[in-house]
Scaffold this active site. Structure first.
Site, PDB file in Angstrom:
ATOM      1  N   HIS A   1      52.726  49.867  68.874  1.00  0.00           N
ATOM      2  CA  HIS A   1      52.997  48.978  70.016  1.00  0.00           C
ATOM      3  C   HIS A   1      51.995  49.154  71.152  1.00  0.00           C
ATOM      4  CE1 HIS A   1      56.989  47.375  68.901  1.00  0.00           C
ATOM      5  NE2 HIS A   1      57.120  48.506  68.239  1.00  0.00           N
TER       6      HIS A   1
ATOM      7  N   GLU B   1      51.581  47.204  73.621  1.00  0.00           N
ATOM      8  CA  GLU B   1      52.166  46.723  74.889  1.00  0.00           C
ATOM      9  C   GLU B   1      52.995  47.806  75.573  1.00  0.00           C
ATOM     10  OE1 GLU B   1      53.398  46.242  71.999  1.00  0.00           O
ATOM     11  OE2 GLU B   1      55.582  46.018  72.074  1.00  0.00           O
TER      12      GLU B   1
ATOM     13  N   CYS C   1      54.510  45.028  65.160  1.00  0.00           N
ATOM     14  CA  CYS C   1      55.752  45.553  64.574  1.00  0.00           C
ATOM     15  C   CYS C   1      56.507  44.444  63.831  1.00  0.00           C
ATOM     16  CB  CYS C   1      56.596  46.220  65.661  1.00  0.00           C
ATOM     17  SG  CYS C   1      57.823  47.346  64.992  1.00  0.00           S
TER      18      CYS C   1
END
Lengths: 233, 83
Positions: free
Chosen positions: A203, A205, A86
């Site tokens: 994302h 994560e 990002c």
């Protein structure tokens, strides 16, 4: 394996990345403050998401000149694995480690959603635990994820197989209606020529544990571990 | 001390979703004569330099390095004053 998570003022996904490496992967990890000017002992770096320097001037433009960045660029040039997520992707673009630039989303809206992504290659350090053409689902959260590059760069990205993820529907079909932000060629993630630097808007994560609703992001981190083990480092 | 106005604009051919939204809004207000809107930035910079030529050289360097992104943006520099 030892990871470093680079933290800029305004980073806000640093703790998520740290958590995934330490708790989910069970590997060593440090926060690396942007004022630090050297890096030693790391096997992979994560440039996390957020709003470094408030997105002033252009996303990533100010972070790109942080004291830590020459060391990050050296690390990448020496073949170290770098994952920019990002805002991390935006910083890698500004730093010239990846080609292109980000524009505001086509809709002008900040989009917080889950998207389907098509895996274009699985012979990379970031995707070896995935299958080619597999559709994975990851969260996105960005206002400027509309990837842009000129025709010449796009041709090079295609010819050199450097597009790793594209936006698609659940069956893997790409099309303007499945592209959340207007990105050129539905691009969600690209690698550098050497394949050791990945920038992606979604994302992983935020999607690496069952309790968070999905494990698709885990496969990307697991790929990094696998490639590290294969390299026998 | 020189004062410069730096106009940073999106390159021709780069989509400007913000400009399009403003254009559509102007049409809603009845300004049908408006055919295109492009939004850029004005950056004002004050700097010390020996003369205008050096000021311009310094400005172009700092714009190339930080103020504009050549992938998507063009710029124009206007030195507007000496104090």
């Amino acid at each position: 394996m030892k990871f470093g998570v680079v933290v800029f003022p305004g980073s806000n996904c640093d703790a998520d990345c740290y958590h995934v490496v330490q708790t989910v992967l069970g590997h060593e990890v440090d926060y690396i403050w942007h004022q630090q000017a050297s890096l030693t002992g790391y096997d992979a770096l994560i440039i996390p998401g957020g709003f470094s320097y408030g997105d002033y001037l252009r996303t990533g433009a100010i972070a790109r000149f942080s004291p830590i960045m020459p060391a990050v660029i050296d690390f990448a040039n020496q073949g170290g694995l770098v994952l920019g997520i990002c805002n991390g992707f935006q910083i890698l673009l500004e730093a010239g480690l990846l080609p292109g630039a980000m524009l505001k989303n086509r809709s002008l809206k900040f989009i917080c959603d889950k998207v389907n992504l098509k895996v274009k290659r699985n012979d990379t350090a970031f995707t070896n635990q995935l299958r080619v053409n597999e559709v994975i689902t990851l969260p996105i959260a960005h206002g400027e994820g509309n990837y842009f590059c000129d025709e010449e760069t796009l041709t090079a990205l295609r010819d050199e197989n450097r597009i790793l993820f594209t936006y698609c529907n659940a069956s893997g079909n790409e099309g303007v209606e499945y592209n959340p932000n207007g990105s050129v060629a539905n691009i969600a993630g690209i690698v550098n020529r050497q394949g050791n630097v990945l920038g992606m808007m979604p994302h992983p994560e935020r999607c690496s544990e069952k309790i968070l609703g999905g494990m698709d992001g885990y496969s990307i981190f697991a790929s990094i571990l696998q490639s590290f083990q294969e390299a026998g480092r | 001390m020189y004062k410069a106005n730096i106009y940073v604009t999106l390159k021709k051919g780069v989509l400007d979703p913000q400009g399009n939204a403003v254009k559509n809004s102007l049409h809603v207000l009845g300004y049908q004569a408006v055919s295109e809107v492009r939004i850029g930035k004005l950056i004002e910079v004050w700097l010390e330099a020996d003369d205008e030529q050096n000021a311009r050289r310094e400005l172009e360097e700092l714009i190339d390095r930080l103020l504009a992104n050549p992938v998507i943006e063009d710029y124009q520099v206007e030195i507007v004053g000496v104090e």
